[in-house]
Enzyme design. Structure first.
Site, PDB file in Angstrom:
ATOM      1  N   THR A 124       0.836  -1.213   0.000  1.00 56.85           N
ATOM      2  CA  THR A 124       0.000   0.000   0.000  1.00 56.85           C
ATOM      3  C   THR A 124       0.866   1.257   0.000  1.00 56.85           C
ATOM      4  OG1 THR A 124      -1.489   1.302   1.401  1.00 56.85           O
ATOM      5  CG2 THR A 124      -0.158  -0.317   2.536  1.00 56.85           C
ATOM      6  N   ASP A 125       0.294   2.353  -0.479  1.00 54.17           N
ATOM      7  CA  ASP A 125       1.045   3.627  -0.444  1.00 54.17           C
ATOM      8  C   ASP A 125       1.247   4.105   0.994  1.00 54.17           C
ATOM      9  OD1 ASP A 125      -1.544   4.523   0.159  1.00 54.17           O
ATOM     10  OD2 ASP A 125      -1.502   6.190  -1.269  1.00 54.17           O
ATOM     11  N   GLU A 126       0.473   3.541   1.930  1.00 55.49           N
ATOM     12  CA  GLU A 126       0.597   4.002   3.319  1.00 55.49           C
ATOM     13  C   GLU A 126       1.941   3.636   3.951  1.00 55.49           C
ATOM     14  OE1 GLU A 126      -4.100   3.825   4.587  1.00 55.49           O
ATOM     15  OE2 GLU A 126      -2.548   3.742   6.078  1.00 55.49           O
ATOM     16  N   TYR A 148      -1.417  -0.684  11.206  1.00 59.78           N
ATOM     17  CA  TYR A 148      -1.759  -1.268   9.904  1.00 59.78           C
ATOM     18  C   TYR A 148      -0.617  -1.062   8.910  1.00 59.78           C
ATOM     19  CZ  TYR A 148      -3.415  -1.294   5.087  1.00 59.78           C
ATOM     20  OH  TYR A 148      -3.515  -1.504   3.731  1.00 59.78           O
ATOM     21  N   LYS A 152       1.984  -3.735   7.119  1.00 62.14           N
ATOM     22  CA  LYS A 152       2.091  -3.870   5.654  1.00 62.14           C
ATOM     23  C   LYS A 152       3.531  -3.620   5.193  1.00 62.14           C
ATOM     24  CE  LYS A 152      -0.702  -4.491   2.965  1.00 62.14           C
ATOM     25  NZ  LYS A 152      -1.222  -5.762   2.392  1.00 62.14           N
ATOM     26  N   TYR A 205     -13.226  13.244  10.273  1.00 65.43           N
ATOM     27  CA  TYR A 205     -12.165  13.307  11.289  1.00 65.43           C
ATOM     28  C   TYR A 205     -11.409  14.644  11.196  1.00 65.43           C
ATOM     29  CZ  TYR A 205     -12.549   8.127  11.433  1.00 65.43           C
ATOM     30  OH  TYR A 205     -12.976   6.827  11.527  1.00 65.43           O
ATOM     31  N   ARG A 271      -8.556  10.999  14.001  1.00 69.03           N
ATOM     32  CA  ARG A 271      -7.936   9.662  14.131  1.00 69.03           C
ATOM     33  C   ARG A 271      -6.564   9.843  14.771  1.00 69.03           C
ATOM     34  NH1 ARG A 271      -7.129   6.597   8.467  1.00 69.03           N
ATOM     35  NH2 ARG A 271      -9.143   5.634   8.948  1.00 69.03           N
TER      36      ARG A 271
HETATM   37  P1  NAD Z   1     -10.626  -6.026   2.783  1.00 69.12           P
HETATM   38  O1  NAD Z   1     -10.498  -5.806   4.243  1.00 69.12           O
HETATM   39  O2  NAD Z   1     -11.856  -5.611   2.081  1.00 69.12           O
HETATM   40  O3  NAD Z   1     -10.430  -7.579   2.467  1.00 69.12           O
HETATM   41  C1  NAD Z   1      -9.458  -8.365   3.107  1.00 69.12           C
HETATM   42  C2  NAD Z   1      -9.799  -9.828   2.840  1.00 69.12           C
HETATM   43  O4  NAD Z   1      -8.775 -10.642   3.442  1.00 69.12           O
HETATM   44  C3  NAD Z   1     -11.125 -10.281   3.452  1.00 69.12           C
HETATM   45  O5  NAD Z   1     -11.851 -11.057   2.532  1.00 69.12           O
HETATM   46  C4  NAD Z   1     -10.707 -11.129   4.641  1.00 69.12           C
HETATM   47  O6  NAD Z   1     -11.631 -12.147   4.976  1.00 69.12           O
HETATM   48  C5  NAD Z   1      -9.390 -11.708   4.140  1.00 69.12           C
HETATM   49  N1  NAD Z   1      -8.497 -12.114   5.238  1.00 69.12           N
HETATM   50  C6  NAD Z   1      -8.176 -11.414   6.351  1.00 69.12           C
HETATM   51  N2  NAD Z   1      -7.338 -12.133   7.125  1.00 69.12           N
HETATM   52  C7  NAD Z   1      -7.116 -13.297   6.478  1.00 69.12           C
HETATM   53  C8  NAD Z   1      -6.332 -14.451   6.765  1.00 69.12           C
HETATM   54  N3  NAD Z   1      -5.601 -14.527   7.890  1.00 69.12           N
HETATM   55  N4  NAD Z   1      -6.316 -15.471   5.885  1.00 69.12           N
HETATM   56  C9  NAD Z   1      -7.070 -15.408   4.748  1.00 69.12           C
HETATM   57  N5  NAD Z   1      -7.845 -14.348   4.429  1.00 69.12           N
HETATM   58  C10 NAD Z   1      -7.860 -13.307   5.285  1.00 69.12           C
HETATM   59  O7  NAD Z   1      -9.341  -5.354   2.147  1.00 69.12           O
HETATM   60  P2  NAD Z   1      -9.157  -4.586   0.747  1.00 69.12           P
HETATM   61  O8  NAD Z   1      -9.485  -3.178   0.920  1.00 69.12           O
HETATM   62  O9  NAD Z   1      -9.772  -5.390  -0.304  1.00 69.12           O
HETATM   63  O10 NAD Z   1      -7.564  -4.684   0.614  1.00 69.12           O
HETATM   64  C11 NAD Z   1      -6.960  -5.814   0.016  1.00 69.12           C
HETATM   65  C12 NAD Z   1      -5.463  -5.661   0.048  1.00 69.12           C
HETATM   66  O11 NAD Z   1      -5.091  -4.483  -0.667  1.00 69.12           O
HETATM   67  C13 NAD Z   1      -4.880  -5.511   1.445  1.00 69.12           C
HETATM   68  O12 NAD Z   1      -3.671  -6.221   1.491  1.00 69.12           O
HETATM   69  C14 NAD Z   1      -4.640  -4.019   1.589  1.00 69.12           C
HETATM   70  O13 NAD Z   1      -3.581  -3.767   2.466  1.00 69.12           O
HETATM   71  C15 NAD Z   1      -4.299  -3.645   0.162  1.00 69.12           C
HETATM   72  N6  NAD Z   1      -4.602  -2.269  -0.251  1.00 69.12           N
HETATM   73  C16 NAD Z   1      -5.848  -1.758  -0.043  1.00 69.12           C
HETATM   74  C17 NAD Z   1      -6.143  -0.478  -0.511  1.00 69.12           C
HETATM   75  C18 NAD Z   1      -7.518   0.127  -0.329  1.00 69.12           C
HETATM   76  O14 NAD Z   1      -7.707   1.299  -0.614  1.00 69.12           O
HETATM   77  N7  NAD Z   1      -8.511  -0.620   0.114  1.00 69.12           N
HETATM   78  C19 NAD Z   1      -5.153   0.278  -1.154  1.00 69.12           C
HETATM   79  C20 NAD Z   1      -3.878  -0.282  -1.323  1.00 69.12           C
HETATM   80  C21 NAD Z   1      -3.624  -1.559  -0.876  1.00 69.12           C
HETATM   81  O1  DAU Z   2      -3.850   4.469   0.983  1.00 68.77           O
HETATM   82  C1  DAU Z   2      -4.235   3.133   0.848  1.00 68.77           C
HETATM   83  C2  DAU Z   2      -4.999   2.719   2.067  1.00 68.77           C
HETATM   84  O2  DAU Z   2      -6.256   3.364   1.997  1.00 68.77           O
HETATM   85  C3  DAU Z   2      -5.165   1.215   2.217  1.00 68.77           C
HETATM   86  O3  DAU Z   2      -3.885   0.638   2.390  1.00 68.77           O
HETATM   87  C4  DAU Z   2      -6.069   0.885   3.407  1.00 68.77           C
HETATM   88  O4  DAU Z   2      -6.305  -0.509   3.470  1.00 68.77           O
HETATM   89  C5  DAU Z   2      -7.376   1.610   3.230  1.00 68.77           C
HETATM   90  O5  DAU Z   2      -8.201   1.377   4.363  1.00 68.77           O
HETATM   91  C6  DAU Z   2      -7.150   3.103   3.047  1.00 68.77           C
HETATM   92  O6  DAU Z   2      -6.677   3.707   4.275  1.00 68.77           O
HETATM   93  P1  DAU Z   2      -7.202   5.149   4.751  1.00 68.77           P
HETATM   94  O7  DAU Z   2      -7.012   5.275   6.197  1.00 68.77           O
HETATM   95  O8  DAU Z   2      -6.663   6.223   3.875  1.00 68.77           O
HETATM   96  O9  DAU Z   2      -8.772   4.972   4.368  1.00 68.77           O
HETATM   97  P2  DAU Z   2     -10.121   5.320   5.152  1.00 68.77           P
HETATM   98  O10 DAU Z   2     -11.233   5.095   4.179  1.00 68.77           O
HETATM   99  O11 DAU Z   2     -10.194   4.646   6.468  1.00 68.77           O
HETATM  100  O12 DAU Z   2      -9.972   6.886   5.391  1.00 68.77           O
HETATM  101  C7  DAU Z   2      -9.792   7.775   4.315  1.00 68.77           C
HETATM  102  C8  DAU Z   2      -9.682   9.171   4.890  1.00 68.77           C
HETATM  103  O13 DAU Z   2     -10.958   9.543   5.423  1.00 68.77           O
HETATM  104  C9  DAU Z   2      -8.706   9.293   6.043  1.00 68.77           C
HETATM  105  O14 DAU Z   2      -8.080  10.576   5.996  1.00 68.77           O
HETATM  106  C10 DAU Z   2      -9.580   9.204   7.286  1.00 68.77           C
HETATM  107  C11 DAU Z   2     -10.870   9.844   6.824  1.00 68.77           C
HETATM  108  N1  DAU Z   2     -12.102   9.330   7.462  1.00 68.77           N
HETATM  109  C12 DAU Z   2     -12.324   7.990   7.420  1.00 68.77           C
HETATM  110  C13 DAU Z   2     -13.443   7.459   8.016  1.00 68.77           C
HETATM  111  C14 DAU Z   2     -13.693   5.964   7.979  1.00 68.77           C
HETATM  112  C15 DAU Z   2     -13.008  10.196   8.043  1.00 68.77           C
HETATM  113  O15 DAU Z   2     -12.814  11.428   8.050  1.00 68.77           O
HETATM  114  N2  DAU Z   2     -14.123   9.661   8.624  1.00 68.77           N
HETATM  115  C16 DAU Z   2     -14.385   8.320   8.648  1.00 68.77           C
HETATM  116  O16 DAU Z   2     -15.420   7.903   9.209  1.00 68.77           O
END
Ligand code: NAD
Ligand code: DAU
Length: 333
Positions: A124-126, A148, A152, A205, A271
């Site tokens: 992730t970019d985080e 988190y 990662k 937030y 947060r």
């Molecule tokens: P998500 O939380 O929606 O899905 C995660 C999935 O992993 C779920 O289906 C869960 O059941 C499964 N899982 C959790 N623990 C497990 C384990 N121990 N064994 C097998 N399965 C397990 O997450 P997402 O948003 O789809 O993210 C997917 C991946 O992409 C993650 O690795 C996350 O770090 C990365 N990512 C997410 C974002 C984003 O914006 N959502 C951006 C960049 C990278």
């Molecule tokens: O950047 C990639 C990441 O983006 C992924 O690696 C993570 O899995 C994914 O959860 C996401 O992380 P963020 O923390 O950026 O996403 P989130 O949707 O939780 O929050 C986005 C922004 O919005 C962040 O600045 C916090 C803010 N926020 C979030 C929630 C849930 C609020 O202001 N209110 C809220 O209720």
């Protein structure tokens, strides 16, 4: 026929990726290994559950015995499985360390023993942490600031170490914030869209001026697919679409498209350790030939419509465990 082990395929991005591959190709076989945590949902894959090239296995990536059984069946691993929500990692980091770090280790170690042809670690970019000006390139140091992102970052560099040490053909991807269908409604966009549909408050937030770079999930899926064929092993690739927006901007956009009142906006305490801005430089993947396809505003409209049309999907989720979690937060009214 290419055979893939997709882990975490019942989550948001994983399920979109499985849909994408099955729509795109006739010559892929997919095993989806997912533990079905609160974030995993087989309803995301209802339409493909009987697809001849798809198989679901319920299980944990930390389970060495199970991973040992599955790995010899595949050539490519794409590891999405993770605990993915920053707020949950602040409240309770244990599972993040277990799945995101140890789980990745189990997969890497088993992949090494089975001479897997390609291992894509979805990072992730985080992992870079926050940046005030400019954008991070792949060579910048990692400064993750939440449990988190730190977990990662651990998996990200562990995967790289398996390339350096054992020549496991690893590619690491670092994508920015995704949005689109099937995203669990704890993340900003699906939470705010579904709350607004129900005329519930939108908990912003801090001052709402934190910046994220948004990418439509389908573009992320295309980038991973592109890198499976065109990425160089041992390399890391940033993925983003160049849509840097403040959270307030996103909130206003959602309210506009749903024709809802500004009064739903509610400022709540920030947060802990909230990263101010994420920004990645995507020159490296763009030079290889990938670029995002979707216009940001069109994709937001498509996403808002999807949540409007699929209320059954998210209403089911926004009960039970979801409510238990949110009862402990300050934001539900
Ligand atoms: P998500 O939380 O929606 O899905 C995660 C999935 O992993 C779920 O289906 C869960 O059941 C499964 N899982 C959790 N623990 C497990 C384990 N121990 N064994 C097998 N399965 C397990 O997450 P997402 O948003 O789809 O993210 C997917 C991946 O992409 C993650 O690795 C996350 O770090 C990365 N990512 C997410 C974002 C984003 O914006 N959502 C951006 C960049 C990278
Ligand atoms: O950047 C990639 C990441 O983006 C992924 O690696 C993570 O899995 C994914 O959860 C996401 O992380 P963020 O923390 O950026 O996403 P989130 O949707 O939780 O929050 C986005 C922004 O919005 C962040 O600045 C916090 C803010 N926020 C979030 C929630 C849930 C609020 O202001 N209110 C809220 O209720």
């Amino acid at each position: 026929m290419r055979k893939l082990l997709v882990t975490g395929g019942a989550g948001f991005i994983g399920s979109n990726f499985i849909h994408y591959l099955l729509n795109q190709y006739d010559d892929v076989d997919i095993i989806n290994l997912d533990k079905l945590t609160y974030a995993g949902n087989l309803a995301n894959l209802k339409d493909v559950e009987r697809h001849p090239h798809y198989q679901f296995v319920k299980g944990d990536i930390c389970d060495k015995k199970l991973v040992d059984e599955l790995m010899p069946e595949v050539q490519i691993v794409v590891n999405f499985a993770a605990e993915s929500h920053v707020d949950r990692s602040i409240g309770s980091p244990d599972d993040f360390i277990k799945t995101d770090v140890f789980g990745a280790f189990v997969l890497l170690e088993t992949a090494r023993k089975n001479r897997i042809e390609k291992f894509i670690q979805i990072s992730t970019d985080e992992v870079y942490g926050s940046i005030q000006d400019g954008s991070f390139t792949e060579n910048d140091p990692l400064m993750p600031s939440s449990p988190y992102s730190a977990s990662k970052a651990g998996a990200d560099r562990l995967a790289f170490s398996y390339y350096v040490t054992y020549k496991l053909p690893v590619i690491v991807t670092r994508c920015s914030n995704n949005f689109g269908p099937y995203q669990y409604p704890e993340k900003l966009i699906p939470l705010f869209v579904t709350n607004a549909i129900e005329d519930k408050k939108l908990p912003i937030y801090g001052d709402g001026m934190n910046v994220r770079d948004w990418i439509f999930v389908d573009d992320h899926c295309r980038a991973i697919d592109f890198l499976m064929d065109n990425g160089e092993v041992g390399e890391t690739y940033n993925i983003g679409a160049g849509n840097e927006k403040t959270n307030l901007f996103i909130t206003d956009l959602i309210l506009k498209h749903l024709e809802k009142s500004d009064e739903l906006k509610t400022f709540v305490p920030d947060r802990l350790g909230h990263d101010r801005r994420y920004s990645v430089d995507c020159t490296k993947i763009r030079k290889l030939g990938w670029q995002p396809k979707y216009d940001f505003e069109d994709a937001i409209i498509e996403t808002v419509l999807w949540y409007k049309r699929n209320a059954d999907w998210w209403k089911q989720i926004k009960s039970g465990e979801y409510l238990e979690y949110y009862k402990q937060q300050y934001q539900t009214a």
